[in-house]
Every structure is written in structure tokens, then in C-alpha cells.
Design a protein around this motif. Structure first.
Motif, PDB file in Angstrom:
ATOM      1  N   TYR A 144      -4.862   8.420  -6.181  1.00  0.00           N
ATOM      2  CA  TYR A 144      -4.874   7.504  -5.045  1.00  0.00           C
ATOM      3  C   TYR A 144      -4.205   8.086  -3.798  1.00  0.00           C
ATOM      4  CZ  TYR A 144      -6.301   4.400  -8.772  1.00  0.00           C
ATOM      5  OH  TYR A 144      -6.966   3.848  -9.834  1.00  0.00           O
ATOM      6  N   VAL A 148      -6.154   8.133  -0.312  1.00  0.00           N
ATOM      7  CA  VAL A 148      -5.644   7.581   0.947  1.00  0.00           C
ATOM      8  C   VAL A 148      -5.703   8.634   2.044  1.00  0.00           C
ATOM      9  CG1 VAL A 148      -3.541   6.820   2.124  1.00  0.00           C
ATOM     10  CG2 VAL A 148      -4.194   5.781  -0.056  1.00  0.00           C
ATOM     11  N   SER A 152      -7.961   8.275   5.338  1.00  0.00           N
ATOM     12  CA  SER A 152      -7.258   8.320   6.632  1.00  0.00           C
ATOM     13  C   SER A 152      -7.888   9.374   7.538  1.00  0.00           C
ATOM     14  CB  SER A 152      -5.775   8.634   6.415  1.00  0.00           C
ATOM     15  OG  SER A 152      -5.139   7.596   5.689  1.00  0.00           O
ATOM     16  N   ARG A 168      -9.584   2.497   1.735  1.00  0.00           N
ATOM     17  CA  ARG A 168      -8.171   2.873   1.842  1.00  0.00           C
ATOM     18  C   ARG A 168      -7.286   1.688   1.473  1.00  0.00           C
ATOM     19  NH1 ARG A 168      -5.472   5.025   7.384  1.00  0.00           N
ATOM     20  NH2 ARG A 168      -5.698   2.815   7.920  1.00  0.00           N
ATOM     21  N   TYR A 172      -4.555   1.768  -1.368  1.00  0.00           N
ATOM     22  CA  TYR A 172      -3.152   1.409  -1.106  1.00  0.00           C
ATOM     23  C   TYR A 172      -2.655   0.411  -2.158  1.00  0.00           C
ATOM     24  CZ  TYR A 172      -2.391   3.480   3.579  1.00  0.00           C
ATOM     25  OH  TYR A 172      -2.178   4.323   4.632  1.00  0.00           O
TER      26      TYR A 172
END
Length: 285
Positions: A144, A148, A152, A168, A172
């Protein structure tokens, strides 16, 4: 007839030339027929046309068509074989690793998906579609943090890539970063407040924040928009139980049994697979 052609300057085809012309004509018909079959959603016929065309002439464009037809026909591993041939022949074509990554996603082969994305980044390190796919592959591997990072980067490259915000936010949450997920959920709520996936992310954030009443309100909003949303009924029932509303929970679960056929899970899986074939998983941007 041959005498008069020769007499008046005409050229008589040799047997080899005649054969070449016939094959070229057959090839044109097969490819046209295959393309037409794909357009009317007859992929099995399209596959046969392109395979026959390749027997006449090995051509990269025809292999490309064949790969697309195989994907449409849900023959994913044979499609990947064609894409590997295309990738070797055209190592700088960014579209090939993108399609390979999408096929690998449908196969749930996340290692192959990562490899395809890395190949794509070597061609174009700033390709937002590749970084988005890389993030999805990382999610599949339960990595993860990398997911992310990739989502991003996608957002940095394309601020309108709404899927990246959604994915995302989900990543999160799986990391336990509720604040980060909340920011993405709030951003999407401003842009696409009626989208079910956005509402579901928002509900999950509220649930993680222990804002149960607000989460139930979001699920109710989802149901108002789509009275057949099984997920909303199921998850709202869980929260109603937490709140001590046993009757409300039972009503929601009864609704699930009413509207969800036994093979609903298979239907949903097929919808996801078809959406990925259509290159727009959640319809966000």
C-alpha cells in the motif's frame, strides 16, 4: 485470351503472381470481417478471422487486432502471448505495456502487471496511465505504501485523474491513514458527490472515524440513488447492529436477499472486468 493480352501489351500473371493477388484479396476480406465482428461484439468470429489472416501473412497490425479480439472474447492468456510478441517487435510502443498491464490485472497476475508497468516507465517515466496501473498492481500485492506513491504521482501528472484519488483514498484506509483517506474522499465529494464509489469511500472513512450516524446517512444516500445497491444495504445493516437497531439491520439484510441473486458476485466480477476492457474502471474522469 492470353494471346490477345500479350498482343496488345497486356501482362499475363504468373501462377505465383495470381496466388499473391488472391491471398492479398483474402487477407483484406478477413481483416475487414474481423474488425466488423469486433464492432458488433462477435469476438469469437473476429478471433477466427485474424488467426486465419495470420496464416496467410504474419503481420504486427493483424496480431494487434487478434490481441484485442482475444481480450474481448475473454481469452486473456492467449491475448498476453500476442502482446508479448508485439512488445518484442515494438519495444518503444507505450500502448503495448499499458494493455499488458490491463490484461494482467484481469488475470490477477500482479507480478506480470508490475513488470509491464516498469517496462512502460522505461519508455515514458511520466505516463499517468502507467503510474495509475502500477498503483493498482501494488494494491494487488498489498504494497500500500508503493500504491499511495504511484497514485500520488498520477495525480501530480494529471490532477483530473479522479480514479487516482479514489484508489489512493482506498489505499490510505488499508494503511490505516484515515486522515489521508478523508482528504481524498472530501475532494471527490466536491467533484462527484453522486458517484457510488465516492460515496462508499466517504462512508468507509466515516466508519473508520467512528462517525456511525454520518456513515449510515451516506449509505442511505447511496440507496436513494440506487435502490439495488447491495453493498450499501449490507454495510448499513452492520452499522445499524452496532447502534442497536436490530430491526433496521434485519430489514436491510432482508432487502439484500430480495434483490441479490445467488450469482450476484459473479455478475459484479464480470462488470469490473468489462469496465477494465472499456478502459474506464469507475467512470471518474
Amino acid at each position: 485470351m492470353g494471346f490477345f493480352k500479350t498482343l496488345f501489351g497486356g501482362k499475363v500473371d504468373t501462377p505465383e503472381e495470381k496466388k499473391e493477388k488472391e491471398e492479398a484479396r483474402d487477407l483484406e476480406v478477413l481483416i475487414s470481417d474481423g474488425i466488423r465482428a469486433m464492432r458488433v461484439r462477435q469476438p469469437e468470429h473476429a478471433v477466427k478471422c485474424f488467426q486465419h489472416a495470420l496464416e496467410i501473412k504474419d503481420d504486427l497490425q493483424t496480431r494487434d487486432y487478434l490481441a484485442q479480439a482475444l481480450i474481448q472474447n475473454d481469452e486473456l492468456r492467449p491475448a498476453m502471448e500476442q502482446l508479448n510478441i508485439l512488445a518484442e517487435a515494438q519495444p518503444d510502443n507505450i500502448e503495448i505495456p499499458i494493455l499488458k498491464a490491463r490484461v494482467a490485472f484481469l488475470l490477477e497476475d500482479y507480478n506480470t502487471m508490475v513488470a509491464a508497468c516498469e517496462q512502460g516507465l522505461l519508455i515514458d517515466k511520466d505516463n499517468a496511465e502507467i503510474t495509475l496501473l502500477y498503483g493498482r498492481a501494488a494494491v494487488g500485492q498489498e504494497d500500500y505504501a508503493n500504491a499511495v506513491a504511484m497514485f500520488s504521482k498520477t495525480i501530480m501528472l494529471n490532477s483530473e485523474a479522479l480514479d487516482a484519488y479514489l484508489f489512493r483514498g482506498q489505499a490510505y484506509l488499508r494503511q490505516g491513514d484515515v486522515e489521508g483517506a478523508a482528504d481524498d474522499a472530501d475532494h471527490l465529494m466536491e467533484i462527484a458527490p453522486q458517484n457510488e464509489d465516492v460515496l462508499l469511500l466517504k462512508a468507509h472513512v466515516l466508519k473508520a472515524q467512528e462517525k456511525t450516524d454520518e456513515a449510515i446517512a451516506i449509505y442511505s444516500r447511496m440507496i436513494d440513488g440506487n435502490p439495488f445497491c447491495v453493498t450499501a444495504y449490507q454495510e448499513r445493516a452492520e452499522l445499524k447492529k452496532v447502534m442497536g437497531d436490530e430491526k433496521g439491520a434485519e430489514e436491510d439484510l432482508a432487502k439484500v436477499k430480495e434483490i441479490a441473486p445467488p450469482d450476484a458476485g459473479e455478475d459484479m466480477e464480470e462488470k469490473v472486468r468489462q469496465a477494465y476492457r472499456n478502459n474506464n474502471p469507475f467512470g471518474l474522469g
